[in-house]
Design a protein around this motif. Structure first.
Motif, mmCIF file in Angstrom:
data_model
loop_
_atom_site.group_PDB
_atom_site.id
_atom_site.type_symbol
_atom_site.label_atom_id
_atom_site.label_comp_id
_atom_site.label_asym_id
_atom_site.label_seq_id
_atom_site.Cartn_x
_atom_site.Cartn_y
_atom_site.Cartn_z
ATOM 1 N N LEU A 120 6.868 -72.058 -14.119
ATOM 2 C CA LEU A 120 7.640 -73.212 -13.107
ATOM 3 C C LEU A 120 6.292 -73.789 -12.789
ATOM 4 O O LEU A 120 5.288 -73.248 -12.084
ATOM 5 N N LYS A 159 4.681 -76.941 -9.789
ATOM 6 C CA LYS A 159 4.838 -78.124 -8.939
ATOM 7 C C LYS A 159 3.712 -78.826 -8.749
ATOM 8 O O LYS A 159 2.490 -78.348 -8.849
ATOM 9 N N ASP A 186 -0.182 -72.415 -10.449
ATOM 10 C CA ASP A 186 0.818 -72.525 -11.538
ATOM 11 C C ASP A 186 -0.119 -72.876 -12.817
ATOM 12 O O ASP A 186 0.493 -72.402 -14.012
ATOM 13 N N MET A 230 10.495 -79.233 -10.767
ATOM 14 C CA MET A 230 11.522 -79.903 -9.849
ATOM 15 C C MET A 230 11.073 -81.236 -9.052
ATOM 16 O O MET A 230 10.050 -80.569 -8.190
ATOM 17 N N ALA A 289 15.001 -81.035 -0.884
ATOM 18 C CA ALA A 289 15.354 -79.640 -0.835
ATOM 19 C C ALA A 289 14.065 -78.763 -0.293
ATOM 20 O O ALA A 289 12.746 -78.972 -0.317
ATOM 21 N N GLY A 292 3.826 -69.807 -9.898
ATOM 22 C CA GLY A 292 2.622 -69.722 -9.045
ATOM 23 C C GLY A 292 3.051 -68.915 -7.759
ATOM 24 O O GLY A 292 4.110 -68.621 -7.479
ATOM 25 N N ALA A 322 2.243 -72.757 -3.264
ATOM 26 C CA ALA A 322 2.063 -74.204 -3.799
ATOM 27 C C ALA A 322 1.040 -74.421 -2.555
ATOM 28 O O ALA A 322 1.340 -74.099 -1.402
ATOM 29 N N THR A 356 4.505 -71.898 1.112
ATOM 30 C CA THR A 356 5.471 -70.946 1.634
ATOM 31 C C THR A 356 5.387 -69.559 0.934
ATOM 32 O O THR A 356 5.743 -68.639 1.536
ATOM 33 N N ALA A 357 4.992 -69.756 -0.659
ATOM 34 C CA ALA A 357 5.129 -68.489 -1.640
ATOM 35 C C ALA A 357 6.351 -68.105 -1.523
ATOM 36 O O ALA A 357 6.767 -66.788 -1.840
ATOM 37 N N GLN A 358 7.716 -68.780 -1.175
ATOM 38 C CA GLN A 358 8.879 -68.292 -1.293
ATOM 39 C C GLN A 358 9.693 -68.778 -2.600
ATOM 40 O O GLN A 358 10.476 -67.843 -3.016
ATOM 41 N N VAL A 359 9.350 -69.646 -3.322
ATOM 42 C CA VAL A 359 10.229 -70.120 -4.528
ATOM 43 C C VAL A 359 10.196 -69.099 -5.496
ATOM 44 O O VAL A 359 11.298 -68.787 -5.967
HETATM 45 C C1 LIG Z 1 13.342 -86.016 -5.706
HETATM 46 C C2 LIG Z 1 12.530 -84.962 -5.256
HETATM 47 C C3 LIG Z 1 11.566 -84.960 -4.397
HETATM 48 C C4 LIG Z 1 10.622 -84.109 -3.905
HETATM 49 N N1 LIG Z 1 9.438 -84.332 -3.191
HETATM 50 C C5 LIG Z 1 8.724 -83.292 -2.743
HETATM 51 C C6 LIG Z 1 7.595 -83.656 -1.923
HETATM 52 O O1 LIG Z 1 7.270 -84.759 -1.509
HETATM 53 N N2 LIG Z 1 6.894 -82.611 -1.399
HETATM 54 C C7 LIG Z 1 7.153 -81.321 -1.646
HETATM 55 O O2 LIG Z 1 6.261 -80.515 -1.246
HETATM 56 N N3 LIG Z 1 8.218 -81.190 -2.502
HETATM 57 C C8 LIG Z 1 8.837 -82.075 -2.922
HETATM 58 N N4 LIG Z 1 10.186 -81.784 -3.836
HETATM 59 C C9 LIG Z 1 10.230 -80.153 -4.262
HETATM 60 C C10 LIG Z 1 10.809 -79.147 -2.954
HETATM 61 O O3 LIG Z 1 11.295 -79.633 -2.074
HETATM 62 C C11 LIG Z 1 9.700 -77.936 -3.033
HETATM 63 O O4 LIG Z 1 9.266 -77.892 -4.377
HETATM 64 C C12 LIG Z 1 9.980 -76.741 -2.403
HETATM 65 O O5 LIG Z 1 10.304 -77.059 -1.162
HETATM 66 C C13 LIG Z 1 8.784 -75.958 -2.765
HETATM 67 O O6 LIG Z 1 8.343 -75.194 -1.492
HETATM 68 P P1 LIG Z 1 6.557 -74.742 -1.385
HETATM 69 O O7 LIG Z 1 5.857 -76.003 -1.611
HETATM 70 O O8 LIG Z 1 6.360 -73.951 -0.250
HETATM 71 O O9 LIG Z 1 6.619 -73.810 -2.656
HETATM 72 P P2 LIG Z 1 6.081 -72.289 -2.799
HETATM 73 O O10 LIG Z 1 7.060 -71.280 -2.551
HETATM 74 O O11 LIG Z 1 4.735 -72.158 -2.082
HETATM 75 O O12 LIG Z 1 5.827 -72.385 -4.467
HETATM 76 C C14 LIG Z 1 5.671 -71.110 -5.122
HETATM 77 C C15 LIG Z 1 5.798 -71.556 -6.616
HETATM 78 O O13 LIG Z 1 7.083 -71.771 -7.145
HETATM 79 C C16 LIG Z 1 7.216 -72.843 -7.886
HETATM 80 N N5 LIG Z 1 7.733 -74.046 -7.252
HETATM 81 C C17 LIG Z 1 7.673 -74.444 -6.010
HETATM 82 N N6 LIG Z 1 8.175 -75.584 -6.149
HETATM 83 C C18 LIG Z 1 8.617 -76.139 -7.423
HETATM 84 C C19 LIG Z 1 9.200 -77.163 -7.820
HETATM 85 N N7 LIG Z 1 9.579 -78.031 -7.044
HETATM 86 N N8 LIG Z 1 9.566 -77.115 -9.214
HETATM 87 C C20 LIG Z 1 8.954 -76.218 -10.076
HETATM 88 N N9 LIG Z 1 8.434 -74.974 -9.486
HETATM 89 C C21 LIG Z 1 8.254 -74.994 -8.140
HETATM 90 C C22 LIG Z 1 5.676 -72.843 -8.501
HETATM 91 O O14 LIG Z 1 5.434 -72.154 -9.516
HETATM 92 C C23 LIG Z 1 4.861 -72.604 -7.149
HETATM 93 O O15 LIG Z 1 3.492 -72.157 -7.355
HETATM 94 C C24 LIG Z 1 10.723 -82.694 -4.196
HETATM 95 C C25 LIG Z 1 11.877 -82.352 -5.034
HETATM 96 C C26 LIG Z 1 13.007 -83.531 -5.547
HETATM 97 C C27 LIG Z 1 13.979 -83.112 -6.345
#
Ligand SMILES: Cc1cc2nc3c(=O)[nH]c(=O)nc-3n(C[C@H](O)[C@H](O)[C@H](O)COP(=O)(O)OP(=O)(O)OC[C@H]3O[C@@H](n4cnc5c(N)ncnc54)[C@H](O)[C@@H]3O)c2cc1C
Length: 265
Positions: A6, A8, A38, A62, A93, A117, A120, A125-128
């Motif tokens: 995964l 980001k 990641d 995503m 989301a 990862g 991000a 948040t380190a939640q995904v």
């Molecule tokens: C059309 C669209 C637009 C978006 N625009 C934004 C934006 O402008 N800013 C933004 O921050 N997010 C955006 N997102 C994605 C989503 O909202 C975030 O990815 C999510 O809230 C992740 O939170 P975090 O950064 O705290 O992740 P954390 O929980 O800190 O991430 C931990 C790990 O989870 C995985 N992960 C997290 N997010 C994703 C992802 N999206 N895809 C694959 N792996 C992932 C990675 O391995 C990452 O290291 C968008 C999504 C879509 C569909």
């Protein structure tokens, strides 16, 4: 062995600023990079593939359509497939809706091991990763800094904690969350970049998931997090001034660093 990684796309945080009036990140003109944790996860998967031809790596992200370039880069680095999950309906989301959507996509794509990862650098948040494991009802190990052994049944990993490490054996399928610094990501060479365009990024939309994911569980509608205000944290701390001879100054500095566990001796 199917490994899903995964990734980001994040703004290069060394160059990002915060708009003082609105409190939002100024993203215009800021280059985007693969989130460092990641990239380490991808490198760990590629190292496993170097040792075992049966390893097949699919990178999944995503995000907005611009994330396609980043995914193409992961193919140039050696991933077998890359999937961009992009759709306006998925936008807005929070981590809850993101993990739900990623879990649904993973169900469709298939996996034996999922690497995310730890965190991000923008959302932070380190939640995904952990949420994705929960949604798929599979075990997880966070803070992984080495994948020591991988078999079809289990993985042996080293988990880095603040002042100790643990060697853990986890049954597959499982989610591992990885740390930047666990390895040195490989470079892409020119030929790999050119060749990568023969293997285009696959696009998935909500239409591909609609049979297993209700619309009220995705995007903004499926996101319980409400952001009331964002602001820049004041990082100033109270300053203490000492006027001591050199020897005592050195001892005080050493004691302070030791108390804060920044040095051990
Ligand atoms: C059309 C669209 C637009 C978006 N625009 C934004 C934006 O402008 N800013 C933004 O921050 N997010 C955006 N997102 C994605 C989503 O909202 C975030 O990815 C999510 O809230 C992740 O939170 P975090 O950064 O705290 O992740 P954390 O929980 O800190 O991430 C931990 C790990 O989870 C995985 N992960 C997290 N997010 C994703 C992802 N999206 N895809 C694959 N792996 C992932 C990675 O391995 C990452 O290291 C968008 C999504 C879509 C569909």
């Amino acid at each position: 062995m199917k490994i899903a990684v995964l990734v980001k796309q994040v703004p290069d945080s060394t160059e990002i600023t915060v708009d003082k009036n609105t409190g939002t990140l100024v993203r215009d003109g800021v280059p985007s990079i693969i989130n460092p944790d990641d990239l380490a996860g991808l490198e760990a998967a590629l190292a496993l593939k170097d040792k075992d031809d049966s390893v097949e790596i699919t990178v999944i992200s995503m995000g907005p359509p611009q994330a396609k370039g980043m995914l193409q880069e992961t193919i140039a680095r050696g991933a077998d497939h890359a999937v961009l999950l992009t759709d306006r309906r998925l936008g807005g989301a929070d981590t809850c809706a993101t993990s739900r959507t990623l879990a649904a996509a993973l169900d469709k794509i298939g996996y034996d091991l999922i690497i995310a990862g730890r965190q991000a650098i923008d959302g932070d948040t380190a939640q995904v990763g952990p949420q994705t494991a929960e949604r798929l009802n599979i075990p997880q190990v966070t803070y992984v800094d080495e994948i020591i052994e991988l078999t079809p049944e289990y993985a042996v990993v080293r988990k880095a904690l603040e002042d100790e490490e643990q060697i853990l054996k986890v049954k597959l399928p499982a989610v591992l969350t990885t740390l930047s610094g666990m390895n040195k990501p490989r470079y892409m060479n020119c030929m790999d970049i050119v060749d990568s365009f023969n293997n285009p990024v696959q696009i998935m939309t909500y239409d591909d998931l609609v049979d297993i994911l209700p619309q009220n569980e995705i995007g903004l509608a499926g996101s319980p997090t409400k952001v009331h205000r964002t602001f820049t944290k004041d990082v100033s701390a109270a300053t203490e001034t000492f006027d001591l001879p050199a020897q005592e100054t050195a001892e005080l500095i050493a004691k302070t660093l030791k108390d804060k566990q920044l040095i051990t001796k």
